[in-house]
Scaffold this motif. Structure first.
Motif, short mmCIF file in Angstrom:
data_model
loop_
_atom_site.label_atom_id
_atom_site.label_comp_id
_atom_site.label_asym_id
_atom_site.label_seq_id
_atom_site.Cartn_x
_atom_site.Cartn_y
_atom_site.Cartn_z
N THR A 32 0.98 -1.16 0.11
CA THR A 32 0.02 -0.05 -0.15
C THR A 32 0.86 1.24 -0.10
OG1 THR A 32 -1.79 -1.18 1.32
CG2 THR A 32 -1.75 1.23 1.28
N MET A 36 0.57 4.30 -2.67
CA MET A 36 0.14 5.46 -2.36
C MET A 36 1.36 6.64 -3.12
SD MET A 36 -1.09 4.89 1.41
CE MET A 36 -1.47 6.68 1.65
N GLU A 37 2.35 6.23 -3.12
CA GLU A 37 3.62 6.89 -3.69
C GLU A 37 3.32 7.07 -5.00
OE1 GLU A 37 7.26 5.66 -2.71
OE2 GLU A 37 7.15 6.06 -0.67
N LEU A 39 0.38 6.99 -6.92
CA LEU A 39 -0.74 7.91 -6.86
C LEU A 39 -0.31 9.62 -6.79
CD1 LEU A 39 -3.63 6.22 -4.99
CD2 LEU A 39 -3.59 6.43 -7.36
N GLU A 40 0.77 9.85 -6.00
CA GLU A 40 1.01 11.13 -5.58
C GLU A 40 1.86 11.49 -6.88
OE1 GLU A 40 3.48 11.14 -1.98
OE2 GLU A 40 1.59 10.66 -0.70
N GLN A 43 -0.42 12.12 -9.67
CA GLN A 43 -1.32 13.62 -9.36
C GLN A 43 -0.32 14.63 -9.89
OE1 GLN A 43 -2.41 14.67 -5.34
NE2 GLN A 43 -4.46 14.99 -6.29
N THR A 74 -7.45 10.45 -8.17
CA THR A 74 -6.51 9.91 -7.55
C THR A 74 -6.13 10.47 -6.05
OG1 THR A 74 -4.89 11.93 -8.36
CG2 THR A 74 -4.84 9.84 -9.65
N TYR A 75 -6.64 11.64 -5.95
CA TYR A 75 -6.88 12.08 -4.53
C TYR A 75 -7.70 11.24 -3.72
CZ TYR A 75 -8.47 14.80 -0.44
OH TYR A 75 -8.75 15.37 0.80
N HIS A 78 -6.43 7.80 -3.17
CA HIS A 78 -5.22 8.02 -2.06
C HIS A 78 -5.95 8.16 -0.55
CE1 HIS A 78 -1.92 9.75 0.36
NE2 HIS A 78 -1.19 9.30 -0.77
N LYS A 79 -6.90 8.86 -0.50
CA LYS A 79 -7.64 9.32 0.91
C LYS A 79 -8.37 7.77 1.23
CE LYS A 79 -11.43 11.62 2.80
NZ LYS A 79 -12.43 12.64 2.69
N THR A 82 -5.43 5.97 2.53
CA THR A 82 -5.01 6.29 3.90
C THR A 82 -5.76 5.87 5.05
OG1 THR A 82 -4.02 8.31 2.59
CG2 THR A 82 -4.44 8.55 4.96
#
Length: 456
Positions: A32, A36-37, A39-40, A43, A74-75, A78-79, A82
């Motif tokens: 995970t 997430m990296e 996805l950042e 974005q 993507t946000y 990511h949320k 998280t």
């Protein structure tokens, strides 16, 4: 958007697509944090791409709106990660892919590639050797054309520079000029640079500023084009005595460095190629400089733009049909711009139904601008006969287009034997490549060859 910028944008999309595939693997593997990296990074790439598009195309562009939706997705993903929510790698990957496909399609269809073309005259009196080419560039909606007069010097007998001359204030009022020290060639890297002085350091009497020698200019462009500022008397290529008197024009630094050299005729092209080969051997040049096939593409016998004004004066002598004048004249008696739209057999045989679709598209565009532009459509006289014998499947649609065009009466349909009248009366050529293009080049007026693959 410039070609390099669009390529950069497409590369960003490609990177985002690769990141999606890697993201899916990380999710399936339970990595995970790594997902997430990614996805950042996606974005950030979306934001970078959106900024690039806004900088070149302005705010409110549809591609930017799609990128905003992509970044919002993507946000949200990511949320969810998280917050520890479980997500379907396959489903999320599909959502990201769908968004990216829309972005890619919009990037391809909604953003045209703009070309930047620079003209570097040095003497204002020689501007006529570039003007018609500049006009054609200005009329291209996807082209940014800049006229940048450059300074030149008189030379002393020892070759040193004397006084500098800068004639930017002597150009016609309708020609917008830019100061030579306000344009950053290294930053802009124009697609094409036109010059009409090829001597560089070889001229014993004058010299353009050394910053504008052809060897330096070549570093900043993909295509350096030289058009002589003069027109020579036509001579036969096998007339050795006559060729001896003009051969020194055929080998200069600017000609060596140029990607294309545009000369006044095919016979002159033959002379340039022959004499260039001889001089290149004498100067020890190698490779392409000794390749006749390459030189046949380097030298182009397209004619001299200096013939423009001569051709423009002939319109007064023409007998214009009354039916044509009804289309050409505005309500105040002035004339609209007249576009010769020439359609030929070779394009028909190559593109078939696409060719007819292109004609339909062109007629639609000109119909929308009929208040300012008069269209003079001149098909090849054997076009319908060719269809009947070789392309019967397109004849019906073509005939319907033609009959509708004639019935509406907003344009001119020229099927007479007098092609010269159409060439002289018109302000610009648009259409298929054909023998008419060669004739039209002698007028120096703008020429644009239609691309059947592009529909507006």
């Amino acid at each position: 958007m410039r070609k390099a910028q669009k390529q950069q944008a497409q590369e960003l999309v490609g990177q985002m697509e690769e990141a999606h595939d890697q993201f899916k693997k990380f999710i399936e593997q339970g990595s995970t944090p790594s997902a997430m990296e990614l996805l950042e990074e996606c974005q950030n790439s979306g934001i970078t791409l959106g900024t690039l598009i806004e900088d070149t195309e302005g705010e409110g562009h549809p591609t930017v709106s799609l990128l905003e939706e992509y970044c919002e997705l993507t946000y949200q993903i990511h949320k969810d990660l998280t917050e520890g929510q479980e997500i379907s790698a396959k489903k999320v990957h599909k959502l990201l892919k769908q968004k990216l496909i829309k972005i890619s399609n919009s990037l391809r269809n909604d953003i045209s590639v703009r070309r930047e073309v620079v003209f570097l005259p040095y003497k204002a009196s020689m501007w006529d050797s570039l003007e018609s080419v500049w006009r054609a560039a200005c009329e291209d909606e996807d082209c940014d054309a800049h006229v940048i007069p450059i300074p030149y010097y008189d030379k002393n007998p020892d070759g040193s520079f004397r006084e500098m001359h800068y004639e930017a204030d002597q150009y016609p009022e309708y020609v917008p000029v830019m100061r030579y020290d306000e344009y950053d060639f290294a930053k802009h890297r124009p697609d094409v640079i036109y010059i009409h002085n090829a001597y560089d350091q070889w001229n014993l009497v004058t010299s353009v500023h050394p910053d504008f020698f052809s060897g330096k200019l070549k570093k900043y462009t993909e295509k350096l084009v030289y058009i002589p500022y003069f027109v020579l008397d036509e001579v036969e290529p096998d007339n050795e005595q006559a060729v001896e008197g003009i051969k020194h024009f055929c080998f200069m630094p600017g000609i060596v460095n140029a990607d294309h050299v545009i000369v006044q005729s095919e016979d002159m092209k033959k002379i340039y190629v022959n004499e260039y080969l001889k001089a290149a051997k004498e100067h020890g040049l190698q490779g392409k400089h000794l390749d006749r096939t390459y030189l046949d593409q380097k030298f182009l016998g397209l004619g001299s733009p200096k013939y423009d004004k001569i051709c423009d004066t002939a319109r007064e002598d023409l007998d214009i049909p009354r039916e044509w004048l009804k289309v050409i004249e505005k309500t105040d008696g002035s004339w609209k711009k007249i576009i010769l739209y020439n359609t030929g057999i070779a394009a028909l045989l190559t593109h078939n139904e696409k060719w007819v679709d292109k004609i339909e598209n062109v007629l639609t565009i000109f119909r929308e601008n009929e208040d300012e532009i008069a269209l003079l459509w001149r098909p090849h006289p054997l076009i319908e006969s060719t269809m009947r014998s070789m392309r019967p499947e397109v004849l019906q649609k073509y005939t319907q287009l033609k009959e509708q065009y004639l019935a509406e009466g907003w344009g001119i349909y020229d099927e007479t034997a007098d092609v010269d009248r159409a060439v002289v009366i018109s302000d610009a050529y648009y259409g298929d490549g054909s023998s008419v293009v060669q004739l039209y080049q002698q007028t120096g007026k703008p020429i644009m060859i239609q691309n059947v693959e592009i529909l507006t």
